[in-house]
Design a protein around this motif. Structure first.
Motif, PDB file in Angstrom:
ATOM      1  N   GLU A 170       0.813  -1.215   0.000  1.00 53.10           N
ATOM      2  CA  GLU A 170       0.000   0.000   0.000  1.00 53.10           C
ATOM      3  C   GLU A 170       0.851   1.271   0.000  1.00 53.10           C
ATOM      4  N   ALA A 171       1.986   1.203   0.677  1.00 50.71           N
ATOM      5  CA  ALA A 171       2.794   2.406   0.938  1.00 50.71           C
ATOM      6  C   ALA A 171       3.125   3.162  -0.346  1.00 50.71           C
ATOM      7  N   GLY A 172       2.793   4.448  -0.357  1.00 49.92           N
ATOM      8  CA  GLY A 172       3.133   5.308  -1.478  1.00 49.92           C
ATOM      9  C   GLY A 172       2.212   5.199  -2.676  1.00 49.92           C
ATOM     10  N   ARG A 173       1.168   4.375  -2.580  1.00 51.30           N
ATOM     11  CA  ARG A 173       0.311   4.164  -3.756  1.00 51.30           C
ATOM     12  C   ARG A 173      -1.064   4.822  -3.656  1.00 51.30           C
ATOM     13  N   THR A 174      -1.462   5.220  -2.462  1.00 51.18           N
ATOM     14  CA  THR A 174      -2.799   5.778  -2.305  1.00 51.18           C
ATOM     15  C   THR A 174      -2.806   7.277  -2.601  1.00 51.18           C
ATOM     16  N   THR A 175      -4.011   7.787  -2.960  1.00 52.12           N
ATOM     17  CA  THR A 175      -4.147   9.222  -3.243  1.00 52.12           C
ATOM     18  C   THR A 175      -4.963   9.929  -2.166  1.00 52.12           C
ATOM     19  N   LEU A 176      -5.714   9.184  -1.376  1.00 53.75           N
ATOM     20  CA  LEU A 176      -6.587   9.764  -0.349  1.00 53.75           C
ATOM     21  C   LEU A 176      -5.863   9.780   1.008  1.00 53.75           C
ATOM     22  N   PRO A 177      -6.271  10.686   1.905  1.00 50.32           N
ATOM     23  CA  PRO A 177      -5.525  10.906   3.165  1.00 50.32           C
ATOM     24  C   PRO A 177      -5.830   9.872   4.262  1.00 50.32           C
ATOM     25  N   PHE A 178      -5.492   8.596   4.025  1.00 53.07           N
ATOM     26  CA  PHE A 178      -5.761   7.555   5.018  1.00 53.07           C
ATOM     27  C   PHE A 178      -4.989   7.771   6.314  1.00 53.07           C
ATOM     28  N   SER A 179      -3.768   8.290   6.185  1.00 53.99           N
ATOM     29  CA  SER A 179      -2.923   8.433   7.384  1.00 53.99           C
ATOM     30  C   SER A 179      -3.153   9.748   8.115  1.00 53.99           C
ATOM     31  N   THR A 180      -3.649  10.752   7.408  1.00 50.82           N
ATOM     32  CA  THR A 180      -3.721  12.086   8.023  1.00 50.82           C
ATOM     33  C   THR A 180      -5.145  12.542   8.342  1.00 50.82           C
ATOM     34  N   ALA A 181      -6.141  11.991   7.653  1.00 53.31           N
ATOM     35  CA  ALA A 181      -7.521  12.493   7.863  1.00 53.31           C
ATOM     36  C   ALA A 181      -8.532  11.381   7.574  1.00 53.31           C
ATOM     37  N   ILE A 182      -8.382  10.263   8.267  1.00 57.81           N
ATOM     38  CA  ILE A 182      -9.219   9.107   7.921  1.00 57.81           C
ATOM     39  C   ILE A 182     -10.697   9.369   8.172  1.00 57.81           C
ATOM     40  N   THR A 183     -11.022  10.223   9.147  1.00 56.62           N
ATOM     41  CA  THR A 183     -12.445  10.467   9.398  1.00 56.62           C
ATOM     42  C   THR A 183     -13.122  11.142   8.200  1.00 56.62           C
ATOM     43  N   SER A 184     -12.348  11.840   7.387  1.00 54.62           N
ATOM     44  CA  SER A 184     -12.935  12.474   6.196  1.00 54.62           C
ATOM     45  C   SER A 184     -13.277  11.451   5.124  1.00 54.62           C
ATOM     46  N   LEU A 185     -12.836  10.206   5.306  1.00 56.18           N
ATOM     47  CA  LEU A 185     -13.056   9.157   4.299  1.00 56.18           C
ATOM     48  C   LEU A 185     -14.146   8.166   4.720  1.00 56.18           C
ATOM     49  N   GLN A 186     -14.814   8.473   5.830  1.00 56.05           N
ATOM     50  CA  GLN A 186     -15.751   7.485   6.377  1.00 56.05           C
ATOM     51  C   GLN A 186     -17.173   7.640   5.839  1.00 56.05           C
ATOM     52  N   ARG A 187     -17.731   6.488   5.440  1.00 57.31           N
ATOM     53  CA  ARG A 187     -19.137   6.430   5.030  1.00 57.31           C
ATOM     54  C   ARG A 187     -19.741   5.121   5.534  1.00 57.31           C
ATOM     55  N   PRO A 188     -20.984   5.153   6.023  1.00 52.90           N
ATOM     56  CA  PRO A 188     -21.661   3.890   6.331  1.00 52.90           C
ATOM     57  C   PRO A 188     -22.112   3.233   5.028  1.00 52.90           C
ATOM     58  N   PRO A 189     -21.919   1.930   4.869  1.00 53.14           N
ATOM     59  CA  PRO A 189     -22.238   1.283   3.581  1.00 53.14           C
ATOM     60  C   PRO A 189     -23.743   1.209   3.277  1.00 53.14           C
ATOM     61  N   ASN A 190     -24.575   1.228   4.314  1.00 48.96           N
ATOM     62  CA  ASN A 190     -26.035   1.126   4.134  1.00 48.96           C
ATOM     63  C   ASN A 190     -26.453  -0.239   3.594  1.00 48.96           C
ATOM     64  N   SER A 191     -25.544  -1.180   3.522  1.00 54.92           N
ATOM     65  CA  SER A 191     -25.803  -2.529   3.014  1.00 54.92           C
ATOM     66  C   SER A 191     -24.678  -3.414   3.515  1.00 54.92           C
ATOM     67  N   HIS A 192     -24.971  -4.698   3.707  1.00 63.83           N
ATOM     68  CA  HIS A 192     -23.891  -5.607   4.122  1.00 63.83           C
ATOM     69  C   HIS A 192     -23.247  -6.278   2.915  1.00 63.83           C
ATOM     70  N   LEU A 193     -23.686  -5.904   1.715  1.00 61.94           N
ATOM     71  CA  LEU A 193     -23.141  -6.521   0.504  1.00 61.94           C
ATOM     72  C   LEU A 193     -21.883  -5.796   0.044  1.00 61.94           C
ATOM     73  N   CYS A 194     -20.874  -6.555  -0.299  1.00 64.40           N
ATOM     74  CA  CYS A 194     -19.634  -5.995  -0.835  1.00 64.40           C
ATOM     75  C   CYS A 194     -19.926  -5.068  -2.001  1.00 64.40           C
ATOM     76  N   HIS A 195     -20.749  -5.515  -2.922  1.00 64.24           N
ATOM     77  CA  HIS A 195     -21.053  -4.727  -4.119  1.00 64.24           C
ATOM     78  C   HIS A 195     -21.496  -3.310  -3.773  1.00 64.24           C
ATOM     79  N   ALA A 196     -22.499  -3.203  -2.911  1.00 67.73           N
ATOM     80  CA  ALA A 196     -23.035  -1.892  -2.561  1.00 67.73           C
ATOM     81  C   ALA A 196     -22.029  -1.101  -1.736  1.00 67.73           C
ATOM     82  N   SER A 197     -21.383  -1.774  -0.812  1.00 68.05           N
ATOM     83  CA  SER A 197     -20.434  -1.116   0.088  1.00 68.05           C
ATOM     84  C   SER A 197     -19.254  -0.515  -0.685  1.00 68.05           C
TER      85      SER A 197
END
Lengths: 285, 285
Positions: A170-197
């Motif tokens: 993973e290191a160096g390949r992501t574009t979103l702020p997983f290490s610095t602002a993970i709460t900004s990336l959070q969403r509830p899936p509203n479904s237990h299905l991988c597809h929808a999530s």
């Protein structure tokens, strides 16, 4: 027939019988790595479910499970990450029969089972290990735990886990702020299905469902789900009770008109109805 | 540590070492039910996946699996019916390590996992046993079998199986012609989810989703799915190859505009899109 091993050695009294007889050098002088009589009479995989083999004080280390699940994701996907983290932890800390089971069994479940988009593999991995441990009885405690894990997943904002060490894949390949602002990336899936999530999350952040940001999200989600399963198992082991979350109010309203017992459009489901039937949430009553 | 038993006895050469030494009466004269050295060195559950332990000529008896799955449904639900029928058959006809695993492991999956309406439990039971046996490799054969079973389920008209003996829990309680005109009761689920499969079928025949007609339908469906898994496993064991069904044309068109690799509304799914997104099948292109 391995399951007879404990019985056989038990009836022979002690390994001393093997060690003391002169049948062969290997029998008389067993190598140090050979099992002791106690180990040979350890609980077997057939003695299911496995809570009967856990000490009353046994608890899982939730933090260790989370980190192992995150790392495991990059070895074999979401189901493998959750399954191996939980089973591996039980094997390492509680021993038999967990240590007699294959750690790679969960690889099939990645991406909602072989990438089909069905039930989130992390949830399925958690379900499989909870099912290993918890006994169903008249109060349906096992069902309560399984229902709760799935229902919690539907509404929990993912991802939340911050790994101790970012995986080399993973290191160096992501574009979103997983290490610095993970709460900004959070969403509830509203479904237990991988597809929808997965599809919802990737669309929300304008990233590919097959790229490194998706992988980073699902690796952390795997840690979140495995950790939740470990927490729930600890609560259950401490209390031998568990009260699952109830159905959401919108879905409750749906099944008021569409109960399973109806003979006109009955609905058999514990899921959130709005995930697929959004068109029925307005102008339908 | 049970997994060391075969090694230990193997190193002792033969059970004669135990029988011949004078440590105790029970060791000198083992009871008839005690395992033989061959049995103690049988394959262990940790030696996964299990096709490595099957003889090249091994095949399952599909008819036997179907009847066992039908009967098993009434003991513990759809997942239990399929799982126990397949695993029990493997245990009875192929022995270890299948006979060292708990036959009741699949009870958790009934009604789409604890009644939640997720993946059809009969499919999940089949998936779990296929995953036990089939090795994944670079050609992704295990994924091919799992995908095929789920995709076949989406379009197969259920129920089809006619049991040899109607279960006592069912006899005299159904209102639909299961014994005399089962083809008139067949519908393809159009989804691999228990919720959609059961709700659609019950609505079509104006029966409750919690009544005896639903149970009779799902008992036969369980036999159909377990039998299909057994047939697929036989084909795989005979050829060590398997070509899964491809995605339907409508869904193919969906993922042409919504591929997983897109960064705008990517879709991660192998499912039939129209099952949940019927509103997108017209006036959407």
């Amino acid at each position: 027939m391995i399951k007879g091993a404990g019985l056989l050695l038990g009836s022979a009294g002690a390994l001393g019988i093997l060690q003391g007889c002169g049948g062969s050098a290997s029998a008389a002088e067993p190598a140090p790595q050979e099992p002791t009589p106690q180990q040979l009479s350890d609980p077997r995989p057939s003695q299911f479910p496995y809570e009967q083999h856990l000490a009353a004080s046994y608890r899982l280390d939730v933090a260790a499970v989370k980190e192992a699940a995150y790392q495991g994701y990059y070895e074999g996907g979401c189901c493998h990450g959750a399954y191996k983290a939980l089973l591996g932890h039980l094997a390492a800390t509680a021993g038999a029969p967990f240590d007699a089971l294959p750690l790679d069994f969960g690889k099939f479940g990645g991406g909602g089972i072989a990438g089909f988009g069905s039930i989130c593999g992390a949830v399925l991995g958690g379900v499989l290990v909870l099912n290993m441990v918890v006994q169903e009885d008249t109060t349906k405690l096992r069902s309560a735990l399984l229902t709760h894990l799935i229902r919690w997943y539907e509404t929990n904002p993912f991802p939340a886990y911050v790994p101790h060490a970012v995986h080399s894949n993973e290191a160096g390949r992501t574009t979103l702020p997983f290490s610095t602002a993970i709460t900004s990336l959070q969403r509830p899936p509203n479904s237990h299905l991988c597809h929808a999530s997965v599809s919802d999350w990737c669309a929300a952040f304008s990233v590919s469902a097959s790229g490194p940001d998706k992988l980073a999200r699902c690796a952390r989600l795997t840690a979140d789900v495995a950790g939740k399963a470990a927490e729930m198992l600890n609560e259950y082991l401490a209390t031998k009770a568990f009260v699952p979350a109830v159905m959401d109010d919108v879905s409750k309203r749906c099944v008021t008109c569409h109960p399973a017992s109806s003979t006109a459009q009955p609905v058999a489901s514990g899921m959130r109805c709005g995930s697929c039937h959004g068109d029925k949430l307005t102008n339908h009553f």
